[in-house]
Design an enzyme around this catalytic site. Structure first.
Site, PDB file in Angstrom:
ATOM      1  CG  ASP A 167      46.298  40.214  34.347  1.00 25.52           C
ATOM      2  OD1 ASP A 167      45.287  39.548  34.103  1.00 25.52           O
ATOM      3  OD2 ASP A 167      46.267  41.392  34.764  1.00 25.52           O
ATOM      4  CG  ASP A 190      40.054  42.761  38.105  1.00 24.30           C
ATOM      5  OD1 ASP A 190      41.003  42.218  38.702  1.00 24.30           O
ATOM      6  OD2 ASP A 190      40.119  43.097  36.912  1.00 24.30           O
TER       7      ASP A 190
HETATM    8  C1  DGJ Z   1      43.576  42.696  35.583  1.00 25.36           C
HETATM    9  C2  DGJ Z   1      43.849  42.112  36.931  1.00 25.36           C
HETATM   10  O1  DGJ Z   1      42.777  41.332  37.328  1.00 25.36           O
HETATM   11  C3  DGJ Z   1      44.125  43.232  37.913  1.00 25.36           C
HETATM   12  O2  DGJ Z   1      44.296  42.708  39.195  1.00 25.36           O
HETATM   13  C4  DGJ Z   1      45.329  44.006  37.470  1.00 25.36           C
HETATM   14  O3  DGJ Z   1      46.471  43.201  37.551  1.00 25.36           O
HETATM   15  C5  DGJ Z   1      45.119  44.532  36.064  1.00 25.36           C
HETATM   16  N1  DGJ Z   1      44.717  43.510  35.165  1.00 25.36           N
HETATM   17  C6  DGJ Z   1      46.368  45.193  35.554  1.00 25.36           C
HETATM   18  O4  DGJ Z   1      46.275  45.555  34.255  1.00 25.36           O
END
Ligand code: DGJ
Length: 743
Positions: free
Chosen positions: A480, A550
């Site tokens: 990430d 997300d």
């Molecule tokens: C952003 C990601 O897109 C999410 O899926 C998740 O992993 C969060 N970060 C966790 O902080």
């Protein structure tokens, strides 16, 4: 496929399938763009450069050199010598003078395609002789002592042309690169449209089409990543071009940092397309003897609209960019605990999820953010990659072994490029964060970005991740990256080199993931950046899949996935079923629709399975079966867009067809029900017109029960030209998937 030099005409012709790309040398020294389009095979096409049109002849009339430069269709334009359109290259000499004039000197035609050092690069294909060819054109500015090598590659099984350029300082003084873009292409286009992808967090890659207009229209990023907001892509298209008809010229940047993609319409009605590293905040010191390599641009021409353009990109990326061993393998159906628990989990909670997941056929548990340091909210511990034994008593190995004993694989989340101000790492090495001395850096999600231009930081980050991966049998990593850059300064790079930080950072990310691939070749890597902020071809070189957004709401996902699939194969799009009401938009959609939409991507779950009803769990079992049946087709097939909810505001429809046309899968989503309406006629695409296909319904909403279509047999021609009558459905957010099998 082939590359030839037509000596008498001074032309280079690159042939790729039914497409040709022609480059001309004007007046013995200027490299010009002649043509990119359908194969013509006419050696007299050099006239398209218009070098014979008075008064634009540089050699015969020196007074008009300026007019010449400002009109000449350049292959690689440079700044300050008469071309007032935006340029690819601007160089400052040590004495402080700007300007650069490149003269062609020679060429090489190479078998295959060389790699770009330290950068992702499109490749030919596994050791296949004759799989690709490359043309290199050498140009020089003798005053600067600068050599520029323009590179073009074509492939036996693709109609794409891949371009890049490299600079060599052959002089004895440093050169300062103020602008170093990878490619430009000048074309006649008096009327047309520009297509780009735009968005925001949770709204990534929506298609935006607008008329081309005089002046500059551009998308760009100087956020340090390709970004949620803009995408390193542009296409110009004929006004009437659509999914299946009309001419389209597209460029896509194989890079993951700051970029610019620009279309500039000139006074003469030509359009210049430019693509490369964003000059804003960029300056590179090229010392004597040094080489600067620019990332690649994939150029695609389609004479059958956006649909064919998409399929050319998809095949190129599957065949020539993604290296992961998972490319042609079924990806495990995973369940990720982020939306299920956020930071509130421990070993027992994860095992509860894993037990239920296993019963329903899910294959992997992914532990997301919050397992390390003292991280119980998103305000600390990034950089301290030590397991939090309060949450995971007995450690990581203990958890992984129990998950494995249940019969599931295990995956883990990292955000390796970051550091929290509240962390041991930051307290000991504050200088490792990107910052400007004396200025308090801006925090975003309470974190700073690590300075990956520094080799010791790259080593630290690598070891932090690798140590954890060595400690337990971990099959998958979600990598990430949750903030964009500000205060772009490095305590490591000297005064003269601060303008290199953005690019050096990206090179650091690439080095980290390259090392990871080498040490853990069987690891399934999924890139992610605050959702889909770094979904770009550069990252695909390292990971076969990228988290799309997300936003997991089935309706929101339609536009996001349509824009993403415009360029990327479905097998790369991270897509999961989540719980309702949706955690971002609060919308409630049927479980089945969420499954059908996620089935267009890598597929998985992002919810607390222990809280679902028995009926929903049974639907998971059903979806798991469907996934196993359709994954090879979705992964390897040809993608066709039938209808777009983004355009019609009522329904969405796409289709995947096997390469041998023996099987197809259509997904239809009725976003909004319509009153007083009859059945909907949908025309399929990509089938064999002469073959007969049997319809097999594979997921029907309840309202359609009793109107079953399964078992009907139709000719491909009927389904494509006549069309399928889809019975009326009641209710919003309903979906159906239909499989067509050649009989
Ligand atoms: C952003 C990601 O897109 C999410 O899926 C998740 O992993 C969060 N970060 C966790 O902080």
């Amino acid at each position: 496929m082939g590359i030839e030099y037509l000596e008498r005409e001074g032309l280079f012709r690159l042939a790729a399938g039914n497409v040709e790309y022609v480059i001309g040398i004007a007046d013995g020294k200027y490299v010009g763009h002649v043509y990119f389009g359908k194969r013509m095979g006419d050696n007299r096409c050099g006239c398209l450069m218009r070098t014979e049109e008075a008064p634009f002849v540089p050699s015969k009339n020196l007074r008009e050199k300026c007019s010449f430069a400002d009109m000449f269709p350049a292959e690689y334009s440079s700044w300050g010598v008469g071309d007032y359109r935006d340029s690819c290259l601007n160089v400052r000499s040590e004495e402080g003078f700007r300007g650069c004039e490149l003269h062609y000197e020679g060429y090489r035609i190479l078998e295959g395609k060389p790699k770009l050092p330290g950068l992702p690069s499109v490749f030919c294909g596994e050791g296949e002789a004759g799989a690709g060819m490359t043309l290199e054109l050498d140009c020089r500015d003798k005053v600067l002592g600068l050599k520029v090598v323009l590179r073009y590659s074509v492939f036996a099984d693709s109609e794409a042309v891949v371009r890049s350029a490299r600079l060599v300082n052959e002089g004895d003084k440093p050169l300062y690169l103020e602008r170093a873009l990878s490619a430009c292409m000048d074309m006649d286009m008096e009327e047309g449209d520009l297509l780009t992808l735009a968005g925001s967090w949770a709204r990534e890659r929506h298609m935006v089409r607008r008329p081309l207009a005089f002046g500059k229209q551009m998308v760009s990023s100087f956020r340090g990543e390709s970004g949620h907001q803009d995408h390193p892509f542009l296409a110009v298209m004929e006004r009437g071009a659509g999914q299946d008809q009309g001419e389209v010229w597209a460029m896509h940047f194989v890079y993951s940092g700051n970029f610019v993609a620009e279309a500039q319409v000139s006074q003469f009605g030509s359009v210049r397309l430019l693509m490369g590293i964003n000059p804003e905040g960029f300056e590179w010191v090229l010392k004597p003897g040094e080489v600067f390599v620019m990332p690649e641009v994939v150029c695609v021409y389609s004479d059958e609209g956006l649909g064919k353009m998409s399929r050319i990109f998809h095949d190129l990326y599957r065949g020539h960019l993604i290296r992961s061993p998972y490319l042609h393998r079924k990806r495990p159906i995973l369940i990720n605990n982020w939306e299920a628990t956020y930071f509130d989990f421990d070993t027992e909670k994860l095992l509860e999820i894993a037990r239920e997941a296993k019963k329903r056929g899910i294959e992997m548990l992914v532990m997301d953010d919050g397992w390390f340091g003292d991280r119980n909210i998103d305000e600390g511990s990034l950089g301290d990659w030590e397991v939090n034994e309060k949450k995971l008593p007995g450690g990581l190995l203990h958890l992984v072994e129990q998950v494995k004993a249940l019969g599931l694989d295990f995956g883990i989340w990292f955000e390796p490029e970051m550091v929290s101000p509240d962390s041991k790492l930051y307290r000991t090495r504050p200088d490792w964060a990107i910052h400007i001395p004396g200025r308090e850096p801006v925090q975003s999600r309470a974190q700073y970005v690590l300075d990956l231009s520094r080799p010791e930081v790259v080593d630290y980050v690598y070891e932090s991740v690798a140590r954890i991966l060595r400690s337990a049998p971990i099959s998958y990593v979600k990598w990430d990256m949750n903030r964009q850059m500000t205060d772009v300064g490095s305590a490591f790079l000297g005064r003269e080199h601060q303008g290199e930080l953005f690019h050096r950072y990206v090179l650091g990310v690439y080095e980290l993931q390259e090392r990871l691939m080498k040490e853990f070749p069987e690891l399934l890597l999924e890139n992610c950046a605050s959702g889909g902020a770094r979904f770009d071809p550069g990252m695909l070189y390292y990971s076969p899949q990228i988290w799309c957004s997300d936003d997991t709401d089935a309706v929101e996902r339609l536009a996001i996935q349509e824009g993403t699939a415009l360029l990327y194969p479905l097998s790369t799009m991270g897509a999961h079923v989540s719980a309702c009401p949706n955690h971002i938009v609060g919308r409630v959609t049927p479980f089945q629709t969420r499954g059908h939409v996620a089935m267009a991507g890598t597929f998985g779950y992002e919810l607390d399975i222990t809280k679902l009803s028995e009926e929903e769990k049974l639907q998971i079992e059903e979806q798991v079966k469907m996934y196993h049946r359709f994954q090879p087709l979705v992964r390897e097939g040809d993608y066709y867009r039938i209808a777009s909810w983004r355009e019609n505001h009522r329904y969405d429809c796409w289709q995947v067809v096997a390469k041998d046309k023996g099987e197809a899968l259509m997904t239809y989503v009725q976003v909004l029900a319509e009153p007083n309406w009859h059945s909907r006629r949908l025309r399929l695409k990509g089938l064999d017109p002469e073959a007969e296909y049997r319809l097999e319904e594979v997921g029907t909403c309840q309202e359609m029960a009793g109107k079953a279509m399964a078992g009907q047999v139709h000719k491909g021609a009927f389904l494509m030209y006549g069309g399928l009558l889809l019975p009326r459905m009641e209710g919003d957010f309903r979906s159906i998937m239909i499989r067509f099998v050649r009989v």
